[in-house]
Scaffold this motif. Sequence first.
Motif, short mmCIF file in Angstrom:
data_model
loop_
_atom_site.label_atom_id
_atom_site.label_comp_id
_atom_site.label_asym_id
_atom_site.label_seq_id
_atom_site.Cartn_x
_atom_site.Cartn_y
_atom_site.Cartn_z
N ASN A 95 5.62 2.79 53.49
CA ASN A 95 5.95 1.62 52.69
C ASN A 95 5.15 1.66 51.39
O ASN A 95 4.15 1.00 51.22
CB ASN A 95 5.71 0.32 53.46
CG ASN A 95 4.33 0.24 54.11
OD1 ASN A 95 3.74 1.25 54.48
ND2 ASN A 95 3.81 -0.97 54.25
N GLU A 96 5.66 2.45 50.45
CA GLU A 96 4.93 2.72 49.21
C GLU A 96 4.84 1.52 48.29
O GLU A 96 4.01 1.49 47.38
CB GLU A 96 5.60 3.88 48.47
CG GLU A 96 5.47 5.21 49.19
CD GLU A 96 6.06 6.36 48.39
OE1 GLU A 96 5.35 6.85 47.50
OE2 GLU A 96 7.20 6.74 48.65
N SER A 97 5.67 0.52 48.50
CA SER A 97 5.66 -0.64 47.62
C SER A 97 4.38 -1.44 47.75
O SER A 97 4.05 -2.23 46.86
CB SER A 97 6.86 -1.55 47.93
OG SER A 97 6.69 -2.15 49.21
N GLY A 98 3.67 -1.27 48.85
CA GLY A 98 2.47 -2.07 49.08
C GLY A 98 2.77 -3.39 49.76
O GLY A 98 1.85 -4.14 50.07
N ALA A 99 4.04 -3.69 50.02
CA ALA A 99 4.40 -4.91 50.75
C ALA A 99 4.11 -4.67 52.22
O ALA A 99 4.85 -3.96 52.91
CB ALA A 99 5.88 -5.23 50.54
N ASN A 100 3.01 -5.22 52.72
CA ASN A 100 2.53 -4.81 54.04
C ASN A 100 2.64 -5.90 55.11
O ASN A 100 2.04 -5.78 56.18
CB ASN A 100 1.09 -4.30 53.95
CG ASN A 100 0.13 -5.33 53.40
OD1 ASN A 100 0.41 -6.53 53.38
ND2 ASN A 100 -1.03 -4.87 52.94
N LEU A 101 3.41 -6.95 54.83
CA LEU A 101 3.78 -7.89 55.89
C LEU A 101 5.05 -7.37 56.56
O LEU A 101 5.67 -6.41 56.09
CB LEU A 101 3.98 -9.28 55.32
CG LEU A 101 2.73 -9.92 54.66
CD1 LEU A 101 3.08 -11.26 54.04
CD2 LEU A 101 1.60 -10.08 55.67
#
Length: 469
Positions: A95-101
């Motif tokens: 998940n490269e976007s950094g959206a980690n929820l």
Amino acid sequence: MSNKRKNTDNIKKPGKLQTAASVAACKATRAALRLTGRGGTALPGIVAMKMSSSILTVPARDMEIVVVTGTNGKTTTCTMIRQALIDSGRDCMRNESGANLVHGIASDMLCSTDWLGRPHHHYAVLECDEAALKQLVPYIHPKAIVVTNLFSDQVDRYGSVHNTLEEIRKGVKLSPDSTLVLNAEDPLSASLALDVPNKVIRYGLEPAVGEQGNVDLTDAGTCPVCHGEYEYDYHTYAHLGGFRCPKCGYQRQTPDVAVVSIDKKTTNGTTVHIRTEGRDREVYIALPAVYNVYNAAAAIGAIEALGIPAQEAMDSLGTVHSAFGRMETFNLNDHYVQMILVKNPAGCNQAFTYVTSFKEPFNAVLCLNDRTGDGHDISWIESTDYEKLCGDPYLQKLFVCGDRARDLYDRLVRAGADQSRMSIETDYDKLVEKLEAEECNTFLLPNYTAMMELRSALNARTGNKEFWE
């Protein structure tokens, strides 16, 4: 009973039609968002999971997954693990976007499948928010869970760092067959190995590599077994080091992946010797700073947890690239501008140790926002060692930015900053123009949402692309 089955027995799996509809909705939502110039991080996952709350069980059943959580170093550790897998010829998504929820993770996982939810990649490396771990693991049955460290962060959301630890512990208990990859020098994350059946791989720095600063027990608290006070035989930074409780014997365990020496440090990387699998090997890490040495050791531990030889991870560390905003370097008029995400006292203090270590003139840009992605409580700046930065004789100019620039400016003045060399900048595009005219290198130290804004301004000036382009 396997972890995979135990975690999903009570979860109703979507059928083929429901899966196809959920995946299609996710992909279509992201495509529409990106047509409008947006990254499309969480919303596609929200739409997909509205249609099927258990949709992640579909791609996960055919994947080997590593989840990385903890306070600092999640993104960089994920980058290192993924690089090792790709360099060794294995396919891997993250998940490269950094959206980690959970919804952000769902967006990236489902957009990496076919229309029936079958994954395009065998491996996945997922950055996960500490509080989201317990929500995620029942659906994806990770093969390994990496916990980097635990420090106070977003106190308005988590409260005490011990609350954060308990959130992670809940996730670990839902995943008893996952191998835990834990920081041997952090008494908080190391305690996750107590009273659980999970296999554990520990990583850390040997005593000879320690003694870098004063031990700070603010976050460490007391022994989780008997509530005794810790003693330290050596330390690296904050509460990391050779901890032990003289009352009950809870103490640092010998790491399975051990950094035995740090041989050379530059702005581009670090040369170390690492012992694992019974051998000492020289390793070049193409990222600087001691905390990235910890991240590299964690990545090696994760590769071992997947049953892959450690050497494959070590070989790849020399080619790893910085994740966006984490030691990312931009070229402005033949001098470099390096961005280091800072969001809590421990990480910020280590960044100051890094930027003041080169003994050459530099500028610093400090940016502070207090938005939802950052945490609304900025009281952490009061316990951050800005005095170390402000007192450095090589610091030339100090630019202060962000929604809470005035608060940060006042804190820097109290830390001894020379006001004649300080300025508050409200426009990131104009700031980048000023930095382009400077003659020395600049370190950018923003927190999360400020980093995203500043990075966009730098990309526009340098022609770099956004992470999703």
